[in-house]
Design a protein around this motif. Structure first.
Motif: not given
Length: 416
Positions: A23-24, A28-29, A32, A38, A40-43, A403
């Motif tokens: 979902s980046f 979103h960037r 970060h 970064l 902590k992001h689920d992906t 990313t």
């Protein structure tokens, strides 16, 4: 991780180890701004969990007696790739648990009697946060392939721009060249002046230096571009009227691999000699020891007046010319790498304005990462403040690379 039907294990590269939706995007960037965000992001968590499980499976397979020599070698290589990533992942998870325990403790320590204990807990949490950010950076550096020329020495060139009044461009160019010279000293690098062309009133038109040491190109690769200065000149009408002038200077950073093998036909060269111009610590020579070499097919020109010997200057100039010709190959490769990663740090084009030094507001702004630093004097001293700014750029680049790395994974999975 699996044993292939024909009896041997076929490893999957890092880009092939997980299936999930990314979902980046640019919005979103922008959020970060540090490595922990970064992390902590689920992906990212899912991806690292997948690599960690794969490491456990590979380690388990290595203990099997039924593997032949080829399978053993393949598994050992994969295990060596995954081991530092899995270890860093677990180390960060443990630090994260410690932070959560401290946060829970802090919510309970709110009475006056426990104020001192609360302060100690907050100090420890701050220390852990810094440690976690460093560990996240280390982890992401393991994930992202190293750039080919990061360890290379460089040729760094500075050139004054033009302004409608005063000599602020030449003065600023001199300050910038001295800043990089001081930074090389701060980093314990070797800084050898190759060319130095002073301006009439104490400034600098153009200069070049060969810088060698540990990871020189890695630290200086994002310095290339146009640097803008805004200041009130110290002399002349503008200084009395307190008028702010704007000027520019450009920086070019060329990686120079240790072995530069570019054949140059002597027939393609025009070699001129002239007297060295004394300034900036350079000697004043009464003989024509300075050398200018022009590569006729490309129009590339280099000068050297570093040494007293004309022959030595010629050798240095030829080495610099070969580096510049080789740079044409390197730039093509860098362009391909950048296109693949899409690092959000600009195009590296030399015409691009990357940073503004506003003397009246005592502020340095890096436009690529929207980062402001105070105290121009400390930045121009070429020590800790400049190193902090450069490391901020490197961290941002690492985040962008991770990313893009994961976006490439999704594109590969989607197409495969």
């Amino acid at each position: 991780v699996r044993l292939h039907n024909h009896g041997f294990w076929r490893p999957k590269p890092l880009l092939d180890t997980a299936r999930f939706t990314l979902s980046f995007n640019s919005r979103h960037r922008k959020n970060h701004q540090d490595s922990q965000a970064l992390w902590k992001h689920d992906t990212v968590q899912k991806y690292l969990e997948t690599l960690s499980k794969e490491y456990q499976q590979v380690s388990h397979l290595l203990s099997a007696d039924s593997l032949n020599d080829f399978e053993q070698r393949t598994l050992r290589r994969r295990c060596a790739d995954l081991s530092p990533i899995a270890a860093a992942f677990q180390e960060i998870k443990e630090a994260e648990r410690e932070v959560q325990e401290l946060e829970a403790m802090c919510t309970e320590l709110d009475s006056r009697d426990e104020k001192q204990l609360l302060e100690l807990a907050l100090e420890e949490k701050e220390s852990l946060d810094k440690k976690m950010n460093m560990m996240c950076r280390k982890l992401f550096q393991l994930l992202v392939p190293k750039e080919k020329y990061d360890r290379s020495p460089v040729i760094l060139e500075v050139t004054a721009g033009r302004t409608t009044g005063g000599d602020i461009c030449q003065q600023f160019t001199k300050e910038m060249f001295e800043m990089y010279q001081n930074y090389a000293d701060y980093k314990r690098w070797t800084f050898d002046v190759v060319n130095y062309t002073p301006a009439e009133i104490g400034g600098l038109h153009h200069a070049a230096a060969h810088i060698s040491g540990e990871n020189v190109y890695r630290h200086l690769k994002y310095e290339g571009g146009t640097h803008r200065v805004q200041r009130i000149p110290e002399t002349g009408l503008s200084s009395r009227m307190q008028r702010i002038h704007t000027g520019t200077m450009s920086v070019i950073v060329l990686p120079q691999p240790e072995e530069v093998d570019v054949k140059v036909d002597p027939k393609d060269l025009r070699i001129d000699t002239f007297r060295a111009r004394g300034a900036g610590g350079q000697h004043v020579n009464k003989t024509d020891s300075a050398v200018r070499i022009v590569h006729l097919p490309t129009g590339l020109a280099v000068e050297c007046q570093q040494e007293r010997s004309q022959q030595m200057n010629k050798e240095i100039a030829l080495r610099t010319l070969r580096a510049k010709l080789y740079q044409q190959i390197i730039e093509k490769q860098l362009g391909q790498e950048q296109s693949a990663r899409k690092l959000q740090l600009g195009t590296r084009a030399q015409s691009e304005r990357i940073r503004t030094y506003n003397f009246t507001q005592d502020r340095v702004t890096d436009h690529r990462i929207s980062y402001d630093a105070r105290s121009i004097k400390e930045i121009l001293s070429g020590k800790e403040a400049l190193d902090k700014l450069i490391n901020r750029l490197l961290e941002f680049a690492e985040i962008e690379a991770v990313t893009q790395y994961l976006e490439n994974l999704q594109a590969l999975e989607g197409g495969g």
